[in-house]
Design an enzyme around this catalytic site. Structure first.
Site, mmCIF file in Angstrom:
data_model
loop_
_atom_site.group_PDB
_atom_site.id
_atom_site.type_symbol
_atom_site.label_atom_id
_atom_site.label_comp_id
_atom_site.label_asym_id
_atom_site.label_seq_id
_atom_site.Cartn_x
_atom_site.Cartn_y
_atom_site.Cartn_z
ATOM 1 N N ARG A 1 -42.044 -94.879 -9.904
ATOM 2 C CA ARG A 1 -41.010 -95.859 -10.210
ATOM 3 C C ARG A 1 -40.513 -96.465 -8.897
ATOM 4 O O ARG A 1 -40.797 -95.957 -7.812
ATOM 5 C CB ARG A 1 -39.835 -95.207 -10.955
ATOM 6 C CG ARG A 1 -39.408 -93.890 -10.344
ATOM 7 C CD ARG A 1 -37.963 -93.565 -10.529
ATOM 8 N NE ARG A 1 -37.103 -94.501 -9.842
ATOM 9 C CZ ARG A 1 -36.852 -94.466 -8.532
ATOM 10 N NH1 ARG A 1 -37.432 -93.569 -7.762
ATOM 11 N NH2 ARG A 1 -36.042 -95.355 -7.987
ATOM 12 N N GLY A 2 -39.785 -97.555 -9.023
ATOM 13 C CA GLY A 2 -39.286 -98.273 -7.858
ATOM 14 C C GLY A 2 -40.142 -99.487 -7.590
ATOM 15 O O GLY A 2 -41.377 -99.394 -7.516
ATOM 16 N N ALA A 3 -39.503 -100.643 -7.437
ATOM 17 C CA ALA A 3 -40.226 -101.910 -7.414
ATOM 18 C C ALA A 3 -41.380 -101.961 -6.418
ATOM 19 O O ALA A 3 -42.503 -102.293 -6.805
ATOM 20 C CB ALA A 3 -39.237 -103.056 -7.162
ATOM 21 N N GLN B 1 -31.349 -90.891 -11.064
ATOM 22 C CA GLN B 1 -32.209 -91.103 -9.900
ATOM 23 C C GLN B 1 -31.463 -90.856 -8.585
ATOM 24 O O GLN B 1 -32.071 -90.473 -7.595
ATOM 25 C CB GLN B 1 -32.788 -92.523 -9.897
ATOM 26 C CG GLN B 1 -33.879 -92.745 -10.928
ATOM 27 C CD GLN B 1 -33.338 -93.439 -12.156
ATOM 28 O OE1 GLN B 1 -32.195 -93.192 -12.566
ATOM 29 N NE2 GLN B 1 -34.125 -94.306 -12.754
ATOM 30 N N ASP C 1 -35.124 -104.942 -8.314
ATOM 31 C CA ASP C 1 -36.384 -104.947 -9.053
ATOM 32 C C ASP C 1 -36.896 -106.359 -9.290
ATOM 33 O O ASP C 1 -38.093 -106.552 -9.487
ATOM 34 C CB ASP C 1 -36.206 -104.220 -10.383
ATOM 35 C CG ASP C 1 -36.097 -102.726 -10.180
ATOM 36 O OD1 ASP C 1 -37.125 -102.042 -10.330
ATOM 37 O OD2 ASP C 1 -35.005 -102.241 -9.845
#
Length: 381
Positions: free
Chosen positions: A64-66, A212, A253
């Protein structure tokens, strides 16, 4: 598909977290991910043997994470090509795995374009697969370089806004090595301040509903020796009121053409608090996160997550049963939950956007377009 879990090795420097890597064992190429759903209880790796496994890893937030989603998307296309699957089908599935983060589709398109160009040039699928992998590896390198440049620009901005050091920085969600080919986005700026002795305290929002901040940002802060304190999201207001926050640093994002910022839900209230208390609100993101095809915040599709993420609690070390839940109920059976993954912060509440190409402040469509025009990595639609 025969995915498996394996304990990650212990031989790594404290600041290095191997989030994603390509390997080529005798049985065929694989993409190895650090499973972020299992942190901080244990460091476990997830081995993806095809694009469908990677799609599931993206949807479940194992990765996850842009920025790293863009890298994963590119590697996923390369994996499909190398293993002889339909590349277009794989690319479509990967790009649609999470709709808000524009980096995912950027990475997918980059590797798919490299594959298609090589295929058209010499017609060899093996060469085309190699071209897709080369594109993914190049994107991975570029993101690491961008992370270092963002950290430098962000630290210079902090020193300009807050001369004298002793920064007390509030951050939301997770923006460190876990989301990047390098040391991250917003977290990388805080880490740079820490290394030169100018970070007094990192305030870490736990970041509901998936924690998160508590699970991942605190994990990274502890690994790097930062002075940090975890707080519930709804305690941020009391910190501002007490004068304990000097700046807010978040990632993004997707950034629309007008400078509207989509980030983990809870970011917009921090921007409102920051404006009221005259505290800088700074967004740190690579230029690939800027999407000129999205005119404004209203045009950003906001991902809606399963209600079970709100109505149930799942311990990190316990594998989830999927979108249907499987955790410990904390609300009455049948409770409806509103669970957007992101919210939108309008540009007038953003003090500055920090990218690897420099800083935009004040945030306007014209200034953002001018900055992105200087970068070959900017999203072109």
């Amino acid at each position: 598909m025969a995915d498996q879990y394996a304990q990650s090795g212990e031989d790594k420097r404290p600041t290095e977290i191997p989030v994603i890597r390509w390997e080529e064992p005798p049985e065929g190429p694989v993409l190895v991910l650090l499973d972020q759903t299992r942190l901080p209880a244990e460091e476990v790796e997830l081995v993806c043997t095809d694009a469908s496994a990677l799609v599931e890893a993206i949807r479940s937030l194992a990765v996850r994470g842009a920025p790293v989603l863009g890298i994963a998307g590119a590697y996923g296309v390369a994996l499909a090509a190398a293993r002889g699957f339909d590349v277009d089908d794989a690319a479509t599935a990967l790009a649609g795995a999470r709709p808000t983060a524009v980096n995912l589709s950027v990475g997918v398109d980059r590797a798919r374009s490299a594959y298609a160009a090589a295929l058209a040039r010499d017609g060899g699928e093996r060469q085309a697969a190699g071209a897709a992998l080369a594109a993914a590896r190049q994107l991975h390198r570029e993101d690491a370089e961008a992370s270092a440049r963002m950290a430098a620009h962000g630290l210079a901005l902090l020193d300009e806004l807050l001369p004298g050091g002793g920064h007390r920085v509030l951050t939301h969600c997770n923006t460190g090595s876990l989301v990047s080919g390098g040391e991250g986005t917003a977290f990388a700026v805080a880490l740079a301040a820490h290394r030169v002795g100018r970070l007094r305290r990192l305030w870490v929002d736990e970041t509901r509903p998936l924690l998160q901040g508590a699970r991942l940002t605190a994990y990274e802060a502890a690994r790097t020796g930062m002075a940090y304190t975890l707080l519930t999201d709804n305690a941020a207001g009391s910190l501002f009121a007490a004068g304990e926050v000097d700046a807010v640093l978040i990632g993004a994002d997707r950034i629309a053409a007008d400078g509207s910022v989509a980030n983990k839900v809870g970011s917009y209230p921090l921007a409102v608090l920051a404006r009221y208390h005259h505290v800088p609100f700074v967004v740190v993101a690579p230029v690939t996160t800027v999407d000129p095809e999205t005119p404004d915040g209203a045009a950003i599709e906001v991902e809606q997550r399963p209600g079970s993420e709100v109505t149930e609690l799942t311990a990190p070390q316990v594998q989830s049963a999927g979108a249907g839940g499987g955790g410990i109920p904390v609300a009455p059976l049948g409770t409806q939950a509103y669970n957007p993954a992101f919210d939108i912060t309008p540009p007038e509440l953003v003090t500055a956007i920090v990218t690897e190409e420099g800083v935009v402040s004040p945030v306007t469509a014209e200034a953002l377009a001018e900055l992105c025009a200087r970068s070959p990595q900017a999203t072109t639609g």
